[in-house]
Design an enzyme around this catalytic site. Structure first.
Site, PDB file in Angstrom:
ATOM      1  N   THR B 463      44.646  51.067  44.350  1.00 19.61           N
ATOM      2  CA  THR B 463      45.804  50.819  44.490  1.00 19.61           C
ATOM      3  C   THR B 463      46.682  49.527  44.417  1.00 19.61           C
ATOM      4  OG1 THR B 463      43.988  49.513  45.596  1.00 19.61           O
ATOM      5  CG2 THR B 463      44.296  51.257  47.124  1.00 19.61           C
ATOM      6  N   GLY B 504      41.333  45.543  52.081  1.00 19.57           N
ATOM      7  CA  GLY B 504      41.352  44.831  50.947  1.00 19.57           C
ATOM      8  C   GLY B 504      42.062  43.547  51.121  1.00 19.57           C
ATOM      9  N   ILE B 576      55.472  41.817  52.046  1.00 21.99           N
ATOM     10  CA  ILE B 576      54.969  42.992  51.424  1.00 21.99           C
ATOM     11  C   ILE B 576      54.452  42.557  50.298  1.00 21.99           C
ATOM     12  CG2 ILE B 576      55.794  44.949  50.128  1.00 21.99           C
ATOM     13  CD1 ILE B 576      54.589  45.443  53.124  1.00 21.99           C
ATOM     14  N   GLN B 585      51.520  53.001  47.879  1.00 22.13           N
ATOM     15  CA  GLN B 585      50.493  53.272  48.882  1.00 22.13           C
ATOM     16  C   GLN B 585      51.178  54.073  50.047  1.00 22.13           C
ATOM     17  OE1 GLN B 585      47.783  52.691  49.514  1.00 22.13           O
ATOM     18  NE2 GLN B 585      47.121  53.334  47.116  1.00 22.13           N
ATOM     19  N   LYS B 648      50.036  42.385  55.738  1.00 26.89           N
ATOM     20  CA  LYS B 648      49.028  43.875  56.913  1.00 26.89           C
ATOM     21  C   LYS B 648      48.603  44.028  56.026  1.00 26.89           C
ATOM     22  CE  LYS B 648      51.527  42.725  60.952  1.00 26.89           C
ATOM     23  NZ  LYS B 648      52.237  42.894  62.445  1.00 26.89           N
ATOM     24  N   GLY B 649      48.021  45.036  55.811  1.00 28.75           N
ATOM     25  CA  GLY B 649      47.258  46.676  55.511  1.00 28.75           C
ATOM     26  C   GLY B 649      48.028  47.311  55.639  1.00 28.75           C
ATOM     27  N   GLU B 652      46.985  53.236  55.202  1.00 28.84           N
ATOM     28  CA  GLU B 652      46.868  53.712  55.915  1.00 28.84           C
ATOM     29  C   GLU B 652      48.007  54.653  56.487  1.00 28.84           C
ATOM     30  OE1 GLU B 652      41.831  53.626  57.322  1.00 28.84           O
ATOM     31  OE2 GLU B 652      42.943  52.062  56.085  1.00 28.84           O
TER      32      GLU B 652
END
Ligand code: FAD
Ligand code: SF4
Lengths: 321, 688
Positions: B463, B504, B576, B585, B648-649, B652
């Site tokens: 990633t 992560g 970001i 991603q 933030k993630g 996904e």
């Protein structure tokens, strides 16, 4: 994987002579080696035929071509004469597999690649192609991409090649040399229908080596169309190779072959008959496809192939008309 | 320390390990040179249910190179490690097809593989049931769904509201079993050094694997050392120890030599987890202006005989749209199948197919722009918890996407655009993914030369985590990125959470940030910081990333083939940290979303209980030729409530909603609603 011997051959006679009863010729290996890893093919010896002098494409008097059995799929697709005189062949080759695979795959190996039936590719499953009499789980199981024509109760597998469909439409002939000498096989006679011996794919005897494929006079007005589940790197779920010549508004010469519908590249002779001498119209093309499909016996999940082949045949022929 | 160095967070740093990867220098689990290594090959059950009475090795075929054939009859005992899938070779019970029932260990890989084909399994097979059905008599409601949500939620009276609603949608959507298929297969080299165990293992969580494997062998976690320096993807399937790690360790113990076990591709379909198939029932009730009065979303899914894994398919519906009356629920059935596990955006990815396709159907009923419909149902706070959103820029994503995509003027009725044989359509769908962080610990050490070294047992599964953590540390310490030495991928480093749940960077970055800040504050030359307490105090609800997906597709009326001409994802996902790795991603998630919409499907043969298309020639994922024009952009968002980086993630959210955008576009092109994924030509052709 079973232990095996490896024997490179540099001469045709040597290769044929070296092939014992449980041996196999190794060309690009893109199908054979996969099947060996899966335990589906268990040769005790691989006779490597990559060094045989079978890598040329020669022009024949009368405009035909002789394609060596060792010519790589990429080279054949890119050959200027193939592109000009036999566009259906070039298109079919380029529609197959991936660039890397085509760089390895050979003319002979492509013809003799085995079905992608998912039960055949798995030795933990019964399959009449592994061992006759063990049954055909595909018939009631996963068969979305299997045969609608010419199948038997014993096997509903399809031949997966794109190139072979083009060769069927081109009236090719196949040169073979074996323990008992040389012979020529009409392309339509090379592959078999499964009948009650589905473990036998072709009419070649064990030990016979394909040395080359001849194409007769050019078929410049020809095309290949393939439908698949993603844009590239997928086997056909249906394909059409066609050659069409018209004169004065009538069809003079038409040759149609279908892929992914039968145990062999399927020459649509009934459709051809229906079209000869007729006007090249969409209605006639559709009617001709229907004439061929009258004999189809779709399974639970592959009936869509009828509409697919019908549409594609008419559209390809319209494009050539 | 001075702060004259330009900030590196927010800049498109290339992956630090990129050159090592492309030159082949980077080592993956199975590639470590280990002296005296031996090779293992798994024998998998050919039946879905039964009893294994014996494993018979024919003395005639016995091979000098074979060192051991292990099965429950001779394998050493293991302790309970909390995951029945890890109790390998412990019992005669066969719970699914493909379960590891024996392991061959040999001096060469070839010998191991050969012997594995030749051992004979004496099995008493039993009748089995591997087929998920919406009317299965053994469906039940689990107590919880993953990770820890109530299985049901109920607010108001959905049935009454639906009965009263002037406009309703009542539809069922199905998604198939999906298989993670990371490029690098699950692989382990196990080396015992006395009672200490060293594992080179491909996973998403080194410390977790160490703890679990230690438990299986009755060791304290510090006796197991896991190295996962480079990992070739996981998509959730490497989130915890998988059977390969325990099998390799077990075998190494028996043969007294290191053992390498790399699973073949086919085994990945059954041995390491997959996404459950789902059968969803969505009911929406709305006023004529589009305001929702009722939202009901139910999912039927499967789990195994071994383990209850309850995918949280409908929990995303709890916070997407406002509506006074709401129901979400999950029903499971235990089948004779492998245990499903996490796969990229578990829950959200399949759930948003149902919800966002149903929203499109509602827009159709209403004759309303599907974007406008969504905007009209924007909630003020989380509709079910009442907790305010820490930040929510969903509408802004929809609007910005509409602007970039050229949505204005779209004719909302279907099947109106045709070019030659192609029908053309566009579609939209929303995206959301929870923002989480988990406790982690980082250690920062200043060197005499002014450079710094940062250590944390994080896992970079491709990633860019290593790079981002370097950037974070550099900025916090006021150093250039080149002065930071980042050490990750080793379980003996300070404890880190899993590379999962898109958490992560947030979790590890938080620990790195705090450690650096404390170092600067105290002037010490080494600081170790554990975020457990900070994270325990944090409000968990109301924290999500949002986004909007747009797709343009064309459908060939001759063949029914679908091609995606354009995909656009617009995200509001906090700050970001690195636009280059972030873009990868997003695009990767969107590409996988395309696979979910059009290609991917584990094809079950219920008679044998296995997926018959178990290789990458037959299990299709998108190839380059499928991707024509794909773009990901993001809005400026800095959410100070989620973590000190404001991020933030993002791993996904790209797969959440993108499948629905494509399915909706296919409808817009053709007028055909395909409600069972993947959308393939055989499902479209009869209706074109
Ligand atoms: C992932 C994948 C996708 C693919 N997709 C496609 C596709 O879309 N379309 C398509 O058409 N094909 C596809 N292929 C198949 C590919 O085209 C064949 O594997 C290839 O053409 C085989 O050629 P080869 O030279 O490698 O044959 P080999 O694997 O070397 O041999 C195949 C068989 O032919 C025999 N043989 C080879 N040469 C001779 C000879 N001269 N005389 C007698 N016997 C011989 C061998 O003994 C063996 O039994 C795909 C393959 C893979 C792995
Ligand atoms: S279709 Fe043919 S190859 Fe497939 S399972 Fe049946 S017998 Fe075997």
């Amino acid at each position: 994987m079973k232990t095996f011997e490896y024997t490179p051959a540099t001469e045709i006679g040597e290769a044929v002579g070296a092939l014992g009863p449980d041996a196999a010729f190794l060309a690009g290996g893109t199908n054979l080696v996969d099947l060996m890893k899966l335990g589906v093919a268990t040769p005790d010896t691989l006779v490597d035929i990559n060094r045989l002098p079978l890598r040329d494409v020669e022009e024949l008097p009368g405009g035909g071509l002789r394609i060596g059995a060792g010519v790589r799929n990429s080279d054949l697709a890119a050959h200027p004469v193939v592109r000009r005189d036999f566009p259906v062949l070039s298109q079919a080759l380029l529609a197959g597999a991936s660039g890397q695979l085509r760089n390895m795959a050979t003319t002979g190996g492509n013809l003799l690649q085995r079905t992608r039936c998912r039960y055949f590719m798995d030795m933990t499953k019964p399959c009449n192609k592994h061992e006759p009499g063990t049954g055909c789980p595909a018939r009631e199981g996963d068969h979305r991409n299997l045969a609608i024509l010419g199948a038997s109760e014993h096997c509903v597998a399809t031949h997966p090649s794109d190139m072979a469909v083009a060769l069927a439409a081109l009236d090719a002939t196949v040169h073979v040399t074996g323990p008992v000498g040389d012979r020529t096989v009409l392309f339509g006679d090379l592959h078999r229908l499964p009948g009650d011996t589905p473990h036998i794919d072709t009419t070649l005897e064990h030990g016979e080596l394909i040395t080359g494929v001849d194409l007769p006079a050019p078929s410049r007005n020809s095309a290949y169309r393939k439908a698949r589940d993603r844009a590239s790197y997928a086997f056909a779920v249906g394909s059409v190779a066609a050659v069409l010549d018209t004169a004065e508004g009538r069809i003079e010469n038409v040759r149609i072959a279908w892929g992914a519908v039968a145990h062999k590249p399927w020459r649509a002779t009934r459709a051809e008959e229906a079209l000869r001498g007729q006007a090249p119209t969409r209605e006639n093309f559709l009617a001709a496809a229907d004439a061929e499909l009258a004999a189809a016996e779709p399974l639970r999940d592959n009936g869509f192939k009828l509409a697919l082949l019908r549409n594609m045949t008419a559209t390809v022929l319209e494009g050539l008309a | 320390m001075t702060s004259t160095v330009e900030n590196t967070v927010g800049r498109p740093l290339g992956r630090i390990e990129g050159p090592a990867k492309v030159t082949g220098e980077a080592l993956y689990a199975a590639e470590y040179p280990v002296k005296d290594v031996t090779y293992a090959w798994v024998v998998q059950s050919p039946v879905p249910r039964g009893t294994l009475n014996a494993v018979v090795v024919d003395p005639l075929t016995e091979d000098d190179d074979v060192l051991a054939v292990l099965w429950h009859g001779n394998a050493p005992g293991l302790e309970d490690a909390g995951d029945p899938e890890l109790a390998v070779l412990q019992s005669d019970r066969i719970s699914y097809r493909g379960q590891a029932v024996a392991l061959v260990v040999a001096r060469t890989l070839e010998a191991a593989r050969r012997a594995a084909l030749e051992v004979r399994l004496d099995i008493a097979a039993e009748p089995h049931d591997a087929l998920l059905r919406a009317d299965h008599p053994e469906l039940y409601t689990p107590e919880k769904v993953n990770p820890d949500f109530p299985a049901e939620s109920r607010i108001g009276d959905v049935d009454a509201a639906l009965a009263a609603a002037p406009v309703t949608v009542d539809v069922r959507y199905e998604t198939p079993a999906l298989h993670n298929n990371p490029m690098e297969p699950h692989a382990t080299i196990a080396v015992w050094e006395g009672d200490d165990l060293l594992l080179y293992d491909s996973n998403q969580h080194g410390p977790g694997v160490a703890g679990t494997v230690a438990a299986a062998f009755g060791l304290t976690p510090d006796r197991v050392h896991v190295i996962n320096e480079h990992v070739g993807g996981g998509f959730g399937s490497k989130g915890t120890a998988r059977p390969n790690a325990v099998l390799a360790a077990l075998a190494a113990k028996v043969v007294g030599r290191p053992v390498k076990l790399a699973l073949p591709r086919q085994a990945l379909f059954s041995m390491v987890g997959y996404r459950t198939p789902t059968m969803q029932h969505i009911r929406l009730g709305a006023e004529r202006d589009g305001r929702l009065t009722a939202v009901s979303h139910e999912a039927v899914e499967q789990t195994s005989q071994l383990f209850e894994f309850a995918e949280q398919t409908t929990t995303i519906t709890r916070h997407m749209y406002a509506a006074a009356n709401r129901y979400t629920g999950h029903k499971l059935v235990r089948l004779d199948v492998p245990t499903p596990r996490w796969m990229r955006a578990p829950g959200e990815a399949p759930g948003m197919v149902g919800l966002e396709c149903a929203m499109d159907e509602l827009a159709e009923r209403l004759g309303l722009d599907p974007i406008e419909l969504r905007v009209r149902n924007e909630p003020d706070a989380e509709p079910e918890s009442g907790v305010p959103f820490s930040s929510r820029h969903y509408v802004e994503c929809l609007r910005e996407g509409a602007r970039r995509f050229g949505w204005a003027g779209r004719e909302h009725r279907p099947r109106l655009r045709r070019e030659g044989d192609w029908l053309i359509g566009t579609g939209v769908a929303g995206a959301s993914y929870p923002t989480m962080a988990q406790p982690s610990t980082a250690r920062v050490t200043l060197g005499a030369d002014g450079t710094a070294s940062v250590a944390i047992a994080a896992s970079d599964i491709g990633t860019g985590a290593r790079t981002i953590l370097t950037q974070i540390a550099a900025d916090e310490l006021g150093l250039p990125a080149s002065d930071i030495r980042m050490r990750i991928g080793d379980s003996t480093l300070p404890m880190a959470s899993v590379a999962g749940g898109s958490s992560g960077s947030a979790s590890w970055g938080w620990a790195v940030t705090e450690a650096c800040r404390e170092l600067r504050r105290t002037g010490r030359s080494e600081v170790t910081f554990d975020t457990s307490e900070l994270i325990a105090q944090q409000e968990k609800d109301g924290k999500h990333a949002f986004g909007a997906h747009f797709a343009e597709v064309r459908v060939d009326t001759v063949t029914g083939e679908v091609r995606v001409s354009r995909m656009l994802g617009v995200f509001a996902a906090g700050r970001i940290l690195n636009p280059r790795t972030a873009r990868s991603q997003f695009l990767g998630g969107m590409t996988m979303g395309m696979g979910m919409a059009l290609h991917e499907e584990g094809v079950l043969d219920s008679r044998t209980g296995d997926w018959v298309n178990h290789d990458l020639a037959e299990y299709h994922v998108p190839v380059h030729a499928d991707i024509e024009n794909i773009e990901a952009v993001w809005l400026e968002e800095h959410d100070a409530d989620v973590n000190p980086m404001g991020s933030k993630g993002i791993g996904e959210i790209g797969i959440v909603g993108s499948p629905a955008a494509i399915v909706n576009a296919v409808w817009h092109a053709t007028g055909v609603r395909v409600r069972d994924l993947p959308v393939r030509l055989d499902k479209l052709l009869p209706h074109l």
